[in-house]
Scaffold this motif. Structure first.
Motif, PDB file in Angstrom:
ATOM      1  N   ARG A   1     -17.121  50.152   3.494  1.00  0.00           N
ATOM      2  CA  ARG A   1     -17.941  50.943   4.406  1.00  0.00           C
ATOM      3  C   ARG A   1     -18.179  52.345   3.860  1.00  0.00           C
ATOM      4  O   ARG A   1     -19.283  52.896   4.003  1.00  0.00           O
ATOM      5  CB  ARG A   1     -17.270  51.013   5.783  1.00  0.00           C
ATOM      6  CG  ARG A   1     -17.407  49.734   6.596  1.00  0.00           C
ATOM      7  CD  ARG A   1     -16.506  49.739   7.824  1.00  0.00           C
ATOM      8  NE  ARG A   1     -16.768  50.865   8.701  1.00  0.00           N
ATOM      9  CZ  ARG A   1     -17.693  50.885   9.667  1.00  0.00           C
ATOM     10  NH1 ARG A   1     -18.475  49.822   9.850  1.00  0.00           N
ATOM     11  NH2 ARG A   1     -17.841  51.936  10.438  1.00  0.00           N
ATOM     12  N   GLN A   2     -17.188  52.919   3.233  1.00  0.00           N
ATOM     13  CA  GLN A   2     -17.362  54.272   2.677  1.00  0.00           C
ATOM     14  C   GLN A   2     -18.379  54.287   1.554  1.00  0.00           C
ATOM     15  O   GLN A   2     -19.214  55.201   1.465  1.00  0.00           O
ATOM     16  CB  GLN A   2     -16.010  54.799   2.177  1.00  0.00           C
ATOM     17  CG  GLN A   2     -15.042  55.146   3.290  1.00  0.00           C
ATOM     18  CD  GLN A   2     -13.672  55.554   2.773  1.00  0.00           C
ATOM     19  OE1 GLN A   2     -13.368  55.406   1.589  1.00  0.00           O
ATOM     20  NE2 GLN A   2     -12.826  56.078   3.660  1.00  0.00           N
ATOM     21  N   VAL A   3     -18.340  53.278   0.688  1.00  0.00           N
ATOM     22  CA  VAL A   3     -19.305  53.204  -0.407  1.00  0.00           C
ATOM     23  C   VAL A   3     -20.700  52.898   0.132  1.00  0.00           C
ATOM     24  O   VAL A   3     -21.687  53.503  -0.287  1.00  0.00           O
ATOM     25  CB  VAL A   3     -18.870  52.145  -1.433  1.00  0.00           C
ATOM     26  CG1 VAL A   3     -19.918  52.011  -2.536  1.00  0.00           C
ATOM     27  CG2 VAL A   3     -17.519  52.508  -2.040  1.00  0.00           C
ATOM     28  N   ALA A   4     -20.789  51.952   1.060  1.00  0.00           N
ATOM     29  CA  ALA A   4     -22.083  51.594   1.632  1.00  0.00           C
ATOM     30  C   ALA A   4     -22.731  52.785   2.336  1.00  0.00           C
ATOM     31  O   ALA A   4     -23.949  52.971   2.274  1.00  0.00           O
ATOM     32  CB  ALA A   4     -21.923  50.427   2.602  1.00  0.00           C
ATOM     33  N   TYR A   5     -21.911  53.595   3.002  1.00  0.00           N
ATOM     34  CA  TYR A   5     -22.408  54.785   3.697  1.00  0.00           C
ATOM     35  C   TYR A   5     -23.157  55.713   2.728  1.00  0.00           C
ATOM     36  O   TYR A   5     -24.213  56.257   3.051  1.00  0.00           O
ATOM     37  CB  TYR A   5     -21.237  55.512   4.348  1.00  0.00           C
ATOM     38  CG  TYR A   5     -21.529  56.905   4.841  1.00  0.00           C
ATOM     39  CD1 TYR A   5     -22.200  57.117   6.050  1.00  0.00           C
ATOM     40  CD2 TYR A   5     -21.132  58.021   4.111  1.00  0.00           C
ATOM     41  CE1 TYR A   5     -22.465  58.396   6.508  1.00  0.00           C
ATOM     42  CE2 TYR A   5     -21.387  59.311   4.560  1.00  0.00           C
ATOM     43  CZ  TYR A   5     -22.053  59.484   5.753  1.00  0.00           C
ATOM     44  OH  TYR A   5     -22.315  60.767   6.192  1.00  0.00           O
TER      45      TYR A   5
ATOM     46  N   LYS B   1     -28.153  59.142   6.896  1.00  0.00           N
ATOM     47  CA  LYS B   1     -27.150  58.079   6.806  1.00  0.00           C
ATOM     48  C   LYS B   1     -26.167  58.097   7.959  1.00  0.00           C
ATOM     49  O   LYS B   1     -25.620  57.054   8.312  1.00  0.00           O
ATOM     50  CB  LYS B   1     -26.406  58.142   5.469  1.00  0.00           C
ATOM     51  CG  LYS B   1     -25.783  59.457   5.099  1.00  0.00           C
ATOM     52  CD  LYS B   1     -25.089  59.332   3.733  1.00  0.00           C
ATOM     53  CE  LYS B   1     -24.548  60.668   3.238  1.00  0.00           C
ATOM     54  NZ  LYS B   1     -25.636  61.559   2.795  1.00  0.00           N
ATOM     55  N   ASP B   2     -25.932  59.259   8.576  1.00  0.00           N
ATOM     56  CA  ASP B   2     -25.015  59.297   9.718  1.00  0.00           C
ATOM     57  C   ASP B   2     -25.575  58.495  10.891  1.00  0.00           C
ATOM     58  O   ASP B   2     -24.884  57.638  11.460  1.00  0.00           O
ATOM     59  CB  ASP B   2     -24.754  60.741  10.142  1.00  0.00           C
ATOM     60  CG  ASP B   2     -23.925  61.502   9.116  1.00  0.00           C
ATOM     61  OD1 ASP B   2     -22.939  60.936   8.634  1.00  0.00           O
ATOM     62  OD2 ASP B   2     -24.285  62.643   8.783  1.00  0.00           O
ATOM     63  N   ALA B   3     -26.810  58.782  11.244  1.00  0.00           N
ATOM     64  CA  ALA B   3     -27.433  58.056  12.354  1.00  0.00           C
ATOM     65  C   ALA B   3     -27.619  56.587  12.012  1.00  0.00           C
ATOM     66  O   ALA B   3     -27.410  55.707  12.864  1.00  0.00           O
ATOM     67  CB  ALA B   3     -28.782  58.693  12.698  1.00  0.00           C
ATOM     68  N   THR B   4     -27.978  56.290  10.762  1.00  0.00           N
ATOM     69  CA  THR B   4     -28.187  54.903  10.355  1.00  0.00           C
ATOM     70  C   THR B   4     -26.885  54.114  10.403  1.00  0.00           C
ATOM     71  O   THR B   4     -26.850  52.956  10.850  1.00  0.00           O
ATOM     72  CB  THR B   4     -28.776  54.851   8.938  1.00  0.00           C
ATOM     73  OG1 THR B   4     -29.975  55.630   8.888  1.00  0.00           O
ATOM     74  CG2 THR B   4     -29.100  53.422   8.540  1.00  0.00           C
ATOM     75  N   PHE B   5     -25.796  54.734   9.961  1.00  0.00           N
ATOM     76  CA  PHE B   5     -24.509  54.044   9.952  1.00  0.00           C
ATOM     77  C   PHE B   5     -24.017  53.795  11.375  1.00  0.00           C
ATOM     78  O   PHE B   5     -23.481  52.724  11.681  1.00  0.00           O
ATOM     79  CB  PHE B   5     -23.483  54.864   9.170  1.00  0.00           C
ATOM     80  CG  PHE B   5     -22.359  54.049   8.625  1.00  0.00           C
ATOM     81  CD1 PHE B   5     -22.584  53.104   7.631  1.00  0.00           C
ATOM     82  CD2 PHE B   5     -21.070  54.212   9.103  1.00  0.00           C
ATOM     83  CE1 PHE B   5     -21.548  52.343   7.118  1.00  0.00           C
ATOM     84  CE2 PHE B   5     -20.023  53.458   8.588  1.00  0.00           C
ATOM     85  CZ  PHE B   5     -20.263  52.513   7.600  1.00  0.00           C
ATOM     86  N   GLU B   6     -24.198  54.752  12.244  1.00  0.00           N
ATOM     87  CA  GLU B   6     -23.833  54.544  13.650  1.00  0.00           C
ATOM     88  C   GLU B   6     -24.709  53.463  14.282  1.00  0.00           C
ATOM     89  O   GLU B   6     -24.250  52.718  15.153  1.00  0.00           O
ATOM     90  CB  GLU B   6     -23.949  55.856  14.423  1.00  0.00           C
ATOM     91  CG  GLU B   6     -22.843  56.854  14.095  1.00  0.00           C
ATOM     92  CD  GLU B   6     -22.859  58.060  15.023  1.00  0.00           C
ATOM     93  OE1 GLU B   6     -23.650  58.050  15.988  1.00  0.00           O
ATOM     94  OE2 GLU B   6     -22.081  59.005  14.786  1.00  0.00           O
ATOM     95  N   LEU B   7     -25.950  53.393  13.848  1.00  0.00           N
ATOM     96  CA  LEU B   7     -26.851  52.359  14.361  1.00  0.00           C
ATOM     97  C   LEU B   7     -26.330  50.970  14.007  1.00  0.00           C
ATOM     98  O   LEU B   7     -26.328  50.061  14.850  1.00  0.00           O
ATOM     99  CB  LEU B   7     -28.253  52.564  13.802  1.00  0.00           C
ATOM    100  CG  LEU B   7     -29.285  51.479  14.120  1.00  0.00           C
ATOM    101  CD1 LEU B   7     -29.484  51.338  15.622  1.00  0.00           C
ATOM    102  CD2 LEU B   7     -30.614  51.801  13.431  1.00  0.00           C
ATOM    103  N   THR B   8     -25.847  50.781  12.765  1.00  0.00           N
ATOM    104  CA  THR B   8     -25.314  49.471  12.378  1.00  0.00           C
ATOM    105  C   THR B   8     -24.082  49.112  13.208  1.00  0.00           C
ATOM    106  O   THR B   8     -23.923  47.956  13.626  1.00  0.00           O
ATOM    107  CB  THR B   8     -24.961  49.449  10.880  1.00  0.00           C
ATOM    108  OG1 THR B   8     -23.941  50.408  10.605  1.00  0.00           O
ATOM    109  CG2 THR B   8     -26.180  49.745  10.021  1.00  0.00           C
ATOM    110  N   ASP B   9     -23.227  50.087  13.475  1.00  0.00           N
ATOM    111  CA  ASP B   9     -22.052  49.812  14.302  1.00  0.00           C
ATOM    112  C   ASP B   9     -22.458  49.457  15.733  1.00  0.00           C
ATOM    113  O   ASP B   9     -21.846  48.586  16.365  1.00  0.00           O
ATOM    114  CB  ASP B   9     -21.121  51.018  14.307  1.00  0.00           C
ATOM    115  CG  ASP B   9     -20.381  51.192  12.989  1.00  0.00           C
ATOM    116  OD1 ASP B   9     -20.325  50.222  12.210  1.00  0.00           O
ATOM    117  OD2 ASP B   9     -19.860  52.296  12.737  1.00  0.00           O
TER     118      ASP B   9
ATOM    119  N   GLU C   1     -35.906  57.916  14.390  1.00  0.00           N
ATOM    120  CA  GLU C   1     -35.907  58.893  13.298  1.00  0.00           C
ATOM    121  C   GLU C   1     -35.103  58.368  12.106  1.00  0.00           C
ATOM    122  O   GLU C   1     -35.472  58.584  10.953  1.00  0.00           O
ATOM    123  CB  GLU C   1     -35.327  60.216  13.793  1.00  0.00           C
ATOM    124  CG  GLU C   1     -36.211  60.929  14.806  1.00  0.00           C
ATOM    125  CD  GLU C   1     -35.536  62.151  15.399  1.00  0.00           C
ATOM    126  OE1 GLU C   1     -34.398  62.450  14.979  1.00  0.00           O
ATOM    127  OE2 GLU C   1     -36.136  62.792  16.286  1.00  0.00           O
ATOM    128  N   ALA C   2     -34.011  57.655  12.392  1.00  0.00           N
ATOM    129  CA  ALA C   2     -33.204  57.095  11.311  1.00  0.00           C
ATOM    130  C   ALA C   2     -34.001  56.066  10.517  1.00  0.00           C
ATOM    131  O   ALA C   2     -33.967  56.047   9.281  1.00  0.00           O
ATOM    132  CB  ALA C   2     -31.938  56.466  11.874  1.00  0.00           C
TER     133      ALA C   2
END
Length: 353
Positions: free
Chosen positions: A10-14, A21-29, A58-59
Motif C-alpha cells: 500500500r505504501q508503494v502503491a500510494y 493521491k491522498d484523496a484517491t487512496f482514501e477513495l479506494t479504501d 476532483e481526485a
C-alpha cells in the motif's frame, strides 16, 4: 497478503497514484468498505473518506495513476517458482445514455434483448490477469485499459501482453477465448516470450504441413485441409489420452501436430480436441472443445488441456469488478476520468488478494 507485505504494498502503491493521491487512496479504501453504492457521492459518506463529496470528482480529474509502475509492483508479488499462468479477455462498460461522452464504440453485450443484437454502446476494456491458484475463481489483473476507437481488442491484447511479458522473470503461459483464435493474433504475438493456449471456433479450417518439394513450380505453403467440423479431413491423431475427472467424468483428449492458419504459415500449432464421454465411451451432448497450442514445447497432453479450464477466472473478476468494486456505477463525463477510475480496479483487487 500478509499484514507486513500488505502495508508495504500500500505504501508503494500510494506513491504511484500521482497528483491528488491522498484523496484517491482514501477513495479506494471507501470503495472496499462500502458494499452498496448508487453514485460516487455515496462513497463520501464512508468514515474512511475524510473529505467532502466534491473531492471524489476532483481526485478523478487530477489523479495520474502510473500504470507501468503499478504493473511492475503487481508482478513483484508473483512467486518466482513455476511458470505464471495468464488470462486475457475484454469486457464492456455500457454507456448508452451518455450521448456527449467522447470515444463511445459499439461493444458486445452479454445481456440480450429480444429482437436486438447482443451489442451496446459504451467503452471496451481489455485485461491481462494472473491466475494464482490451481483451483478457485480468483484472478489478479496486471493491466486493465480502455480500448480506444482506433484500436481493436486483438491489437490491445497484443500490446498489453508484450508489456507484461517484458517484466516477468520466466516465460508465461497465456489462455484465450475463441475471439483470439485467429491468424492476426498468433502472428502479432510471434515475437513475445509467451506460450499461447487458445480456444478455436468449431467451423475453422486449418492446414497441415506441405510435404517435400516435388521440384515442379513454386514450393507449396499448405498441406491437406483440416476442417474442425468435418471428421473425414482429420487424419489419425498423434496421440489420444483418456481420464476420469471428478467433475467432468470421462474425458478424451486427442492431439494433432504441425497445423497452421492459412495466413499464419510461420506459426505452427498443436491442436487438441477435448471430449466429454458417457459411461459407454460415447460423446456426450456437450460440444467438444477445440484448443490450439502456439509457442515452444507443449506440456504433456494430460496437463495442458486443464490449463484452459482456468480461463473462467477472468470472467469471475469482471463480475466482481462490476458488482462489488462498483466499476460501472459512476457516470463520468470524459474518457480520461473513466480511465483513471478504471486504473484503481486492479490496485484494489491486489489489496484483497
Amino acid at each position: 497478503m500478509k499484514n507486513a507485505r500488505l502495508e508495504e504494498f500500500r505504501q508503494v502503491a500510494y506513491k504511484y497514484l500521482g497528483r491528488a493521491k491522498d484523496a484517491t487512496f482514501e477513495l479506494t479504501d471507501a470503495i472496499l468498505l462500502t458494499h452498496n453504492v448508487y453514485s460516487l457521492a455515496d462513497l463520501s459518506l464512508s468514515p474512511i473518506f475524510r473529505r467532502k463529496w466534491p473531492s471524489i470528482y476532483e481526485a478523478l480529474q487530477d489523479s495520474r495513476p502510473q500504470r507501468q509502475k503499478l504493473m511492475q509492483l503487481y508482478i513483484k508479488q508473483i512467486p518466482a517458482e513455476g511458470r505464471p499462468l495468464l488470462a486475457g479477455d475484454h469486457t464492456n462498460w455500457s454507456r448508452p445514455d451518455a450521448v456527449t461522452l467522447q470515444e463511445r464504440t459499439y461493444e458486445h453485450s452479454g445481456i440480450s434483448i429480444a429482437g436486438n443484437k447482443p451489442i451496446t454502446v459504451g467503452q471496451g476494456y481489455s485485461t491481462i490477469a494472473w491466475i494464482p491458484e490451481n483451483e478457485g475463481s480468483w484472478a489478479l489483473p496486471l493491466r486493465h485499459e480502455r480500448i480506444t476507437s482506433w484500436e481493436n481488442p486483438i491489437e490491445k491484447a497484443v500490446w498489453q501482453l508484450k508489456q507484461v511479458c517484458e517484466h516477468l522473470p520466466t516465460r508465461p503461459i497465456s489462455v484465450w477465448d475463441s475471439e483470439y483464435g485467429c491468424a492476426p493474433f498468433v502472428l502479432k504475438t510471434a515475437n513475445i516470450a509467451v506460450d499461447i493456449l487458445v480456444r478455436l471456433r468449431s467451423n475453422l479450417c486449418l492446414w497441415g504441413e506441405p510435404g517435400a518439394y516435388t521440384g515442379i513450380g513454386c514450393p507449396r505453403k499448405h498441406g491437406n485441409k483440416f476442417k474442425l467440423n468435418e471428421p473425414t479431413t482429420w487424419g489419425e491423431a498423434a496421440s489420444v489420452f483418456e481420464v476420469d475427472d471428478p467433475k467432468l467424468k470421462r474425458v478424451r483428449v486427442s492431439l494433432w501436430k504441425n497445423l497452421h492458419f492459412r495466413k499464419a504459415v510461420i506459426r505452427p500449432m498443436s491442436l487438441l480436441r477435448v471430449e466429454r464421454l458417457d459411461e459407454q465411451g460415447n460423446q456426450r451432448v456437450s460440444k467438444p472443445l477445440w484448443l490450439a497450442w502456439v509457442g515452444e514445447a507443449m506440456p504433456p497432453i494430460e496437463e495442458v488441456w486443464r490449463l484452459y479450464l482456468r480461463r473462467f477466472t477472468i470472467d469471475h473478476w469482471y463480475r466482481f469488478l462490476k458488482q462489488r468494486l462498483h466499476w460501472t456505477v459512476p457516470k463520468l463525463s470524459t474518457p480520461k476520468q473513466c480511465e483513471r477510475w478504471s486504473d484503481l480496479m486492479p490496485l484494489m483487487t491486489w489489496e484483497l488478494g
